[in-house]
Scaffold this active site. Structure first.
Site, mmCIF file in Angstrom:
data_model
loop_
_atom_site.group_PDB
_atom_site.id
_atom_site.type_symbol
_atom_site.label_atom_id
_atom_site.label_comp_id
_atom_site.label_asym_id
_atom_site.label_seq_id
_atom_site.Cartn_x
_atom_site.Cartn_y
_atom_site.Cartn_z
ATOM 1 N N ARG A 94 -19.970 44.282 -6.379
ATOM 2 C CA ARG A 94 -20.233 44.269 -4.841
ATOM 3 C C ARG A 94 -20.323 46.090 -3.983
ATOM 4 O O ARG A 94 -21.130 46.230 -3.187
ATOM 5 C CB ARG A 94 -19.577 43.830 -4.191
ATOM 6 C CG ARG A 94 -19.479 41.938 -5.238
ATOM 7 C CD ARG A 94 -18.508 41.636 -3.776
ATOM 8 N NE ARG A 94 -18.432 40.239 -4.241
ATOM 9 C CZ ARG A 94 -17.751 39.197 -3.411
ATOM 10 N NH1 ARG A 94 -17.373 40.025 -1.499
ATOM 11 N NH2 ARG A 94 -18.204 38.150 -3.445
ATOM 12 N N ASP B 273 -14.883 38.621 14.650
ATOM 13 C CA ASP B 273 -15.057 38.693 12.768
ATOM 14 C C ASP B 273 -15.026 40.100 13.011
ATOM 15 O O ASP B 273 -15.524 41.385 13.653
ATOM 16 C CB ASP B 273 -16.590 38.191 12.752
ATOM 17 C CG ASP B 273 -16.442 38.061 10.927
ATOM 18 O OD1 ASP B 273 -15.857 37.019 10.549
ATOM 19 O OD2 ASP B 273 -16.187 39.651 10.194
HETATM 20 C C1 LIG Z 1 -14.955 32.631 4.897
HETATM 21 S S1 LIG Z 1 -15.146 33.628 6.342
HETATM 22 C C2 LIG Z 1 -14.680 32.309 7.434
HETATM 23 C C3 LIG Z 1 -15.313 31.574 8.264
HETATM 24 C C4 LIG Z 1 -14.928 30.692 9.368
HETATM 25 N N1 LIG Z 1 -13.611 30.479 9.370
HETATM 26 C C5 LIG Z 1 -14.965 29.096 8.560
HETATM 27 O O1 LIG Z 1 -14.480 28.840 8.498
HETATM 28 O O2 LIG Z 1 -16.292 28.602 8.151
HETATM 29 C C6 LIG Z 1 -13.817 34.982 6.401
HETATM 30 C C7 LIG Z 1 -13.881 35.777 7.855
HETATM 31 O O3 LIG Z 1 -13.115 36.348 7.962
HETATM 32 C C8 LIG Z 1 -13.347 37.703 8.635
HETATM 33 N N2 LIG Z 1 -12.359 38.830 8.591
HETATM 34 C C9 LIG Z 1 -12.303 39.041 6.817
HETATM 35 N N3 LIG Z 1 -11.017 39.954 6.996
HETATM 36 C C10 LIG Z 1 -10.555 40.304 8.838
HETATM 37 C C11 LIG Z 1 -10.236 41.045 9.793
HETATM 38 N N4 LIG Z 1 -8.633 41.717 9.682
HETATM 39 N N5 LIG Z 1 -10.914 40.678 10.881
HETATM 40 C C12 LIG Z 1 -11.564 40.235 11.256
HETATM 41 N N6 LIG Z 1 -11.968 38.716 10.724
HETATM 42 C C13 LIG Z 1 -12.187 39.043 9.008
HETATM 43 C C14 LIG Z 1 -14.816 37.999 7.228
HETATM 44 O O4 LIG Z 1 -15.735 38.773 7.403
HETATM 45 C C15 LIG Z 1 -15.356 36.398 7.369
HETATM 46 O O5 LIG Z 1 -16.488 36.559 7.676
#
Ligand SMILES: C[S@@+](CC[C@H](N)C(=O)[O-])C[C@H]1O[C@@H](n2cnc3c(N)ncnc32)[C@H](O)[C@@H]1O
Length: 289
Positions: free
Chosen positions: A42, A151
């Site tokens: 990646r 996010d």
């Molecule tokens: C798998 S998605 C979940 C989306 C939604 N909450 C759902 O359950 O469908 C996880 C998201 O968390 C965000 N994320 C990861 N680490 C983070 C952080 N430290 N602060 C804010 N967002 C974060 C990622 O960029 C990603 O878009």
């Protein structure tokens, strides 16, 4: 398995350790020991974009180059999982709409204000879903309602603001929700209607940055689903401290299905609803439903 790209160098264990630590310190995302090859694959497009021949040079870039802040975001972007879709985890949403929203309607009846937060909202599907459920409950007409979606990734936030989605994002959306809340936007694509969009605001926020966290207003309920599964214990504790500080007394915290607070924090109490379990910031008085 042979590398798909013959030019891609192999990442040494030491490079993996260093890069993993940087990503973790910035985002809380812990790349598992057995996922070195995923990191290698990646991050390789980033090395190519910067004209770097190896991962050691990339690490140096992330540490010392002028562009390091933007590049760190790009590397986390490449490693994070953004999978999401509308109306994910329907039983939980049913509990939220059928049990929690009526409670919040009574509790906030005087100020007629409702604040919800989709923390780690990815491309916006969860935040818009919440706004749709609030609208469909018909309990909050004329109220001051805001759903905040945040996010770490600016790319997914740009998609969230565009509010246009294809079949994959809509695979679990009930047909009546599709016709009520979306306008057609070309073959197989749909755009969230303006009435729903008006209730949702998006912002860039790292859940592990206490300075950014302070800017979030008090919330009646927070959804943080499928975000902390990529964090280690220390990062989870930090995010949960932010949620605790942000929720009003008696405010609700809803996690993904595989997630629990057992052995993480005792700051929240478990609430048994008919179709789900949710967490709540205890009230100072105690004894709320
Ligand atoms: C798998 S998605 C979940 C989306 C939604 N909450 C759902 O359950 O469908 C996880 C998201 O968390 C965000 N994320 C990861 N680490 C983070 C952080 N430290 N602060 C804010 N967002 C974060 C990622 O960029 C990603 O878009």
């Amino acid at each position: 398995m042979a590398s798909a790209d013959p030019d891609r160098p192999e990442m040494t264990p030491e490079e993996f350790r260093l890069l993993r630590e940087l990503v973790y310190a910035h985002s809380g995302i812990l790349v598992r020991d057995d996922l070195k090859f995923v990191m290698e694959r990646r991050l390789w497009p980033r090395l190519e974009a910067l004209g770097l021949a190896g991962y050691a040079a990339y690490y140096q870039y992330l540490r010392y180059d002028e562009g390091r802040a933007a590049e760190l975001e790009a590397s986390v972007e490449a490693l994070a999982t953004h999978e999401t879709y509308f109306f994910r985890e329907p039983l939980q949403l049913e509990a939220f709409a059928g049990e929690l929203l009526p409670l919040l309607h009574v509790r906030n009846g005087r100020q007629k204000r409702l604040r919800l937060w989709s923390a780690g909202c990815s491309s916006g599907e969860e935040a818009y879903t919440l706004a749709m459920l609030v609208q469909d409950a018909r309990l909050f007409d004329g109220w001051d309602v805001e759903v905040l979606g945040t996010d770490l990734s600016r790319r997914v936030l740009a998609a969230a603001r565009r509010a246009e989605y294809g079949p994959s994002a809509l695979r679990a959306a009930p047909p009546e929700a599709l016709s009520r809340h979306f306008d057609p936007a070309g073959p197989g694509r749909f755009r969230v209607k303006d009435g729903v969009r008006a209730a949702v605001a998006f912002g860039h926020l790292n859940l592990l940055d206490p300075n950014q966290g302070q800017l979030v207003p008090r919330m009646d309920a927070i959804f943080c689903r499928n975000v902390m599964i990529y964090f280690d214990l220390a990062a989870r504790k930090r995010a949960l401290k932010l949620f605790h500080d942000t929720l009003v007394d008696g405010g609700y915290l809803l996690l993904g299905h595989s997630e629990s607070l057992i052995n993480v924090t005792a700051d929240f109490e478990l609430v048994h609803l008919k179709t789900d379990l949710v967490y709540r910031r205890p009230t100072r008085r105690g004894g709320e439903p």
